[in-house]
Design a protein around this motif. Structure first.
Motif, PDB file in Angstrom:
ATOM      1  N   PHE A  50      -3.985   7.999   1.289  1.00 41.17           N
ATOM      2  CA  PHE A  50      -3.549   6.666   1.718  1.00 41.17           C
ATOM      3  C   PHE A  50      -4.657   5.971   2.508  1.00 41.17           C
ATOM      4  CE2 PHE A  50      -1.713   3.832   4.870  1.00 41.17           C
ATOM      5  CZ  PHE A  50      -0.729   3.141   4.184  1.00 41.17           C
ATOM      6  N   THR A  52       1.180   9.078  -1.448  1.00 39.53           N
ATOM      7  CA  THR A  52       1.142   7.952  -0.514  1.00 39.53           C
ATOM      8  C   THR A  52       0.097   6.918  -0.933  1.00 39.53           C
ATOM      9  OG1 THR A  52      -0.329   9.288   0.898  1.00 39.53           O
ATOM     10  CG2 THR A  52       2.016   9.247   1.457  1.00 39.53           C
ATOM     11  N   SER A  97      -0.883   9.323  14.078  1.00 42.23           N
ATOM     12  CA  SER A  97      -1.307  10.331  13.088  1.00 42.23           C
ATOM     13  C   SER A  97      -1.371  11.740  13.663  1.00 42.23           C
ATOM     14  CB  SER A  97      -2.668   9.941  12.486  1.00 42.23           C
ATOM     15  OG  SER A  97      -2.583   8.722  11.796  1.00 42.23           O
ATOM     16  N   HIS A 101       2.061  13.087   8.470  1.00 42.63           N
ATOM     17  CA  HIS A 101       2.686  13.350   7.174  1.00 42.63           C
ATOM     18  C   HIS A 101       4.209  13.219   7.279  1.00 42.63           C
ATOM     19  CE1 HIS A 101      -1.161  14.609   5.655  1.00 42.63           C
ATOM     20  NE2 HIS A 101      -1.262  15.553   6.569  1.00 42.63           N
ATOM     21  N   LEU A 102       4.784  12.478   6.352  1.00 39.37           N
ATOM     22  CA  LEU A 102       6.226  12.242   6.402  1.00 39.37           C
ATOM     23  C   LEU A 102       7.036  13.526   6.232  1.00 39.37           C
ATOM     24  CD1 LEU A 102       6.655   8.886   4.423  1.00 39.37           C
ATOM     25  CD2 LEU A 102       6.466   9.238   6.887  1.00 39.37           C
ATOM     26  N   THR A 116       7.975   5.918   8.465  1.00 38.69           N
ATOM     27  CA  THR A 116       7.680   5.102   7.295  1.00 38.69           C
ATOM     28  C   THR A 116       6.176   5.048   7.108  1.00 38.69           C
ATOM     29  OG1 THR A 116       7.724   3.143   8.720  1.00 38.69           O
ATOM     30  CG2 THR A 116       9.724   3.637   7.476  1.00 38.69           C
ATOM     31  N   MET A 117       5.735   4.675   5.912  1.00 38.61           N
ATOM     32  CA  MET A 117       4.314   4.550   5.629  1.00 38.61           C
ATOM     33  C   MET A 117       3.874   3.098   5.769  1.00 38.61           C
ATOM     34  SD  MET A 117       2.997   7.500   4.979  1.00 38.61           S
ATOM     35  CE  MET A 117       1.430   6.929   4.344  1.00 38.61           C
TER      36      MET A 117
END
Length: 398
Positions: free
Chosen positions: A56, A85, A224, A252-253, A287-288
């Motif tokens: 990402f 992602t 992060s 990381h989700l 969320t991203m």
């Protein structure tokens, strides 16, 4: 040699397939478009430049570069990405998911072939590059990065890697140190600096309202953070939750549940971003693509991925755009030159190893020195221009 590589990869893949299937049942990221790793969809556009990234963050870093390249050449851009992602970030553009690095899969993938292929940082895939070279498609590596550990490994197996790295018609390294290592294998290496430095501030309308944050406290972002840093993140929250509204953004989700479990066991009240409820104390960002929005309303950011030697750090420049007082841990190998430069300019703080992190953070915060970074960012357009000029020059001369 490339066929031996493909043979060994295929042999290793056979016993691994059942494990991949089982793990994919519980691992959403592994399951994501898994069939396309083995049976890629063919590219159906023409007159395009291929840009391959992995994550990402890498994909986000090349978006402005890709826009400028498209505008200058008049060619389409096709993104080739490795992670789910990254795919989601550019899913509204032309994008493919990189298959397993087996030569025959690229024959299926590239029904139409790119005019130019651009790879990012450490994306050195033997079969991918061999396919492009065989079909006389020029390849350029941008923001080239090679750690000492990778250099030693490539040097040890130079009978294989020298030919692979030599597949690039041009390597644009992010630092002199990286360039020196790449030049050992490929003399067509130059330096333009770290393209991740070039950032443009975004305007977020009512960011606090959009994130459903209701507070009069200053905002502190834990950005992060990895699961290896979960103990520290909880300690920071516990120590500063009375003075700050805290946004915790795991890297990381898939680690969200682990962070949630730890917060609950420490009796720390929090609200998840997806709860769609107003948060008054701690927001868990699950969320991203919203971390930059959090930076835009924050006063202080502590950059994760830098408190464990194995992680090697994340980009400290992103929160600086929004004049955040920015703090990193001691392990910033991936951004070594940038960190040293920013420390020398007095606009970020790096914590010392094997010392009480909380006391160090407390001391930095208590200085309350306003961070002004506008002058620093104004001068960074030259990095983007350097990449564009040399990429276009190499493309036209090939």
């Amino acid at each position: 040699m490339i066929w031996l590589y493909n043979f060994l990869l295929f042999i290793l893949l056979i016993p691994a397939l059942p494990l991949i299937f089982v793990k994919s049942l519980t691992n959403r990221r592994l399951r994501y478009k898994l069939t396309e790793r083995f049976l890629p969809k063919s590219v159906d556009i023409e007159d395009y430049i291929l840009i391959h990234t992995s994550s990402f963050g890498e994909t986000k870093a090349v978006l402005k570069f890709s826009e400028e390249l498209k505008k200058t050449t008049g060619l389409k851009i096709l993104f080739s990405v490795f992670t789910d992602t990254a795919y989601e970030l550019v899913k509204n553009k032309n994008v493919i998911l990189m298959p397993l690095d087996l030569y025959p899969l690229y024959k299926k993938l590239f029904r139409t072939k790119p005019k130019l292929a651009i790879f990012f940082e450490t994306e050195i895939w033997p079969s991918y590059l061999k396919y492009l070279k065989k079909h006389k498609i020029p390849a350029i590596l941008i923001n080239g990065r090679m750690s000492k550990r990778s250099f030693d490994r490539y040097k040890k197996f130079s009978f294989f890697f020298k030919g692979i790295i030599n597949s690039f018609n041009l390597i644009i390294a992010k630092s002199k140190e990286d360039a020196k290592r790449f030049a050992y294998f490929n003399k067509n290496t130059i330096v333009c600096g770290n393209i991740k430095k070039y950032k443009a501030k975004q305007t977020f309308e009512n960011a606090k309202k959009d994130l459903r944050i209701e507070t009069t406290k200053p905002i502190l972002v834990l950005a992060s953070f990895h699961k290896e840093e979960i103990d520290l993140s909880v300690s920071i929250i516990d120590a500063f939750k009375e003075r700050f509204f805290i946004i915790l953004a795991p890297r990381h989700l898939e680690d969200i549940e682990t962070f949630e479990s730890r917060l609950k066991s420490n009796r720390i009240k929090y609200t998840k971003r997806t709860d769609k409820k107003t948060s008054t104390n701690i927001l868990l960002l699950n969320t991203m693509g919203e971390l930059e929005k959090a930076y835009s309303i924050a006063e202080i950011s502590i950059v994760g991925g830098s408190f464990d030697e194995k992680l090697k750090g994340h980009n400290p420049i992103e929160p600086l755009i929004y004049n955040n007082l920015t703090i990193t841990g001691p392990y910033m190998e991936s951004f070594k030159e940038e960190t040293e430069e920013l420390i020398n300019k007095g606009i970020i703080y790096q914590l010392k190893k094997e010392s009480d992190y909380l006391n160090q953070i407390e001391e930095i915060i208590n200085k309350k020195r306003k961070i002004e970074t506008e002058d620093f960012f104004i001068g960074l357009r030259y990095i983007l221009d350097c990449y564009l000029v040399h990429t276009l020059k190499a493309f036209r001369e090939i």
